[in-house]
Design a protein around this motif. Structure first.
Motif, PDB file in Angstrom:
ATOM      1  N   HIS A 132      88.944  20.404  22.744  1.00 22.50           N
ATOM      2  CA  HIS A 132      88.228  20.580  21.476  1.00 22.50           C
ATOM      3  C   HIS A 132      89.148  21.258  20.471  1.00 22.50           C
ATOM      4  CE1 HIS A 132      87.762  24.383  23.636  1.00 22.50           C
ATOM      5  NE2 HIS A 132      87.707  24.942  22.440  1.00 22.50           N
ATOM      6  N   ILE A 133      88.698  21.307  19.228  1.00 19.52           N
ATOM      7  CA  ILE A 133      89.409  21.978  18.139  1.00 19.52           C
ATOM      8  C   ILE A 133      88.493  23.084  17.643  1.00 19.52           C
ATOM      9  CG2 ILE A 133      90.445  21.692  15.848  1.00 19.52           C
ATOM     10  CD1 ILE A 133      90.348  18.517  16.747  1.00 19.52           C
ATOM     11  N   THR A 134      88.882  24.330  17.874  1.00 17.41           N
ATOM     12  CA  THR A 134      88.048  25.465  17.460  1.00 17.41           C
ATOM     13  C   THR A 134      88.076  25.606  15.942  1.00 17.41           C
ATOM     14  OG1 THR A 134      88.407  26.623  19.546  1.00 17.41           O
ATOM     15  CG2 THR A 134      87.701  27.971  17.661  1.00 17.41           C
ATOM     16  N   VAL A 135      86.882  25.644  15.340  1.00 17.18           N
ATOM     17  CA  VAL A 135      86.750  25.762  13.888  1.00 17.18           C
ATOM     18  C   VAL A 135      86.340  27.179  13.499  1.00 17.18           C
ATOM     19  CG1 VAL A 135      85.460  24.908  11.888  1.00 17.18           C
ATOM     20  CG2 VAL A 135      86.219  23.306  13.642  1.00 17.18           C
ATOM     21  N   ALA A 136      85.427  27.778  14.276  1.00 17.63           N
ATOM     22  CA  ALA A 136      84.940  29.133  13.957  1.00 17.63           C
ATOM     23  C   ALA A 136      84.441  29.799  15.233  1.00 17.63           C
ATOM     24  CB  ALA A 136      83.823  29.057  12.922  1.00 17.63           C
ATOM     25  N   ARG A 137      84.401  31.143  15.181  1.00 19.99           N
ATOM     26  CA  ARG A 137      83.928  31.936  16.324  1.00 19.99           C
ATOM     27  C   ARG A 137      82.900  32.963  15.870  1.00 19.99           C
ATOM     28  NH1 ARG A 137      87.581  31.435  20.518  1.00 19.99           N
ATOM     29  NH2 ARG A 137      89.639  30.705  19.907  1.00 19.99           N
ATOM     30  N   SER A 138      81.972  33.268  16.762  1.00 19.83           N
ATOM     31  CA  SER A 138      81.011  34.369  16.603  1.00 19.83           C
ATOM     32  C   SER A 138      80.131  34.217  15.366  1.00 19.83           C
ATOM     33  CB  SER A 138      81.740  35.723  16.555  1.00 19.83           C
ATOM     34  OG  SER A 138      82.528  35.899  17.705  1.00 19.83           O
ATOM     35  N   TYR A 139      79.098  33.401  15.516  1.00 16.73           N
ATOM     36  CA  TYR A 139      78.129  33.212  14.439  1.00 16.73           C
ATOM     37  C   TYR A 139      77.419  34.531  14.155  1.00 16.73           C
ATOM     38  CZ  TYR A 139      74.237  31.274  11.773  1.00 16.73           C
ATOM     39  OH  TYR A 139      73.328  31.001  10.784  1.00 16.73           O
ATOM     40  N   THR A 140      77.361  34.917  12.883  1.00 15.12           N
ATOM     41  CA  THR A 140      76.754  36.196  12.495  1.00 15.12           C
ATOM     42  C   THR A 140      75.552  36.019  11.580  1.00 15.12           C
ATOM     43  OG1 THR A 140      78.313  36.376  10.652  1.00 15.12           O
ATOM     44  CG2 THR A 140      78.924  37.487  12.703  1.00 15.12           C
ATOM     45  N   GLY A 141      75.157  34.765  11.334  1.00 12.29           N
ATOM     46  CA  GLY A 141      74.045  34.515  10.419  1.00 12.29           C
ATOM     47  C   GLY A 141      72.710  34.979  10.983  1.00 12.29           C
TER      48      GLY A 141
END
Length: 188
Positions: A132-141
């Protein structure tokens, strides 16, 4: 004398045009999402093997082993697939894009790299390989991520020819964070 080491991993770097298309998707479709860390678009890649902290003295042997692994393979094509996540769908730990195309040669390359690095003491991860290609980490919404992010809407990019893989070093706190130490052309 302190033992110098570098945090290393092997990966397939995305071509610049594909990195820019992914960045465009992030800026257009994901700008309303809150993640603790967004990947710098220049760092987009498909990890093959994470090697961890490697003593500088071992790197020449590692490079030789990786060159042997690369020589066993011919170029193949990959494409950028649909969005996905690790963790819970509404509050993902990692947001990524999948990999399409010639997955069998990719898996064979991954296995060759594991075989080449094992005699040097590098252990494969216990979990299955999920390119995979990591786009973002650790959703904070506060609000759950909308299911529309995961729905197919023809976002898959055209393919590219993978003619090499790279050995990256992690440079914490820098942008881009990953620096190519060596490139290994696929030979066969």
């Amino acid at each position: 004398m302190k033992n110098e080491s570098q945090r290393l991993f092997t990966a397939i770097a995305l071509p610049n045009e594909h990195k820019k298309k992914l960045r465009h998707w992030v800026e257009q479709d994901l700008n309303h999402l809150s993640f603790r860390k967004w990947s710098d678009f220049r760092d987009y890649h498909v990890t093959l093997q994470f090697l961890g902290d490697v003593a500088t003295s071992v790197i020449p042997q590692l490079e030789q082993a990786l060159a042997h692994a690369a020589a066993e393979h011919r170029p193949f094509t990959l494409g950028i697939g649909e969005a996905g996540f690790f963790g819970r769908e509404q509050f993902p730990r990692v947001l990524w894009r999948g990999v399409t195309g010639q997955r069998e040669p990719l898996d064979q390359l991954y296995q060759s790299i594991l075989r080449a690095t094992e005699p040097l003491g590098f252990k494969p991860e216990q979990r299955p390989y999920r390119p995979h290609i990591t786009v973002a980490r650790s959703y904070t919404g506060e609000e759950p991520v909308s299911a529309s992010v995961w729905q197919s809407n023809g976002r898959s990019g055209e393919s590219w020819v993978v003619g090499e893989f790279v050995l990256y070093a992690t440079r914490m706190g820098q942008k881009p964070m990953y620096q190519i130490i060596q490139t290994f052309p696929l030979m066969r």
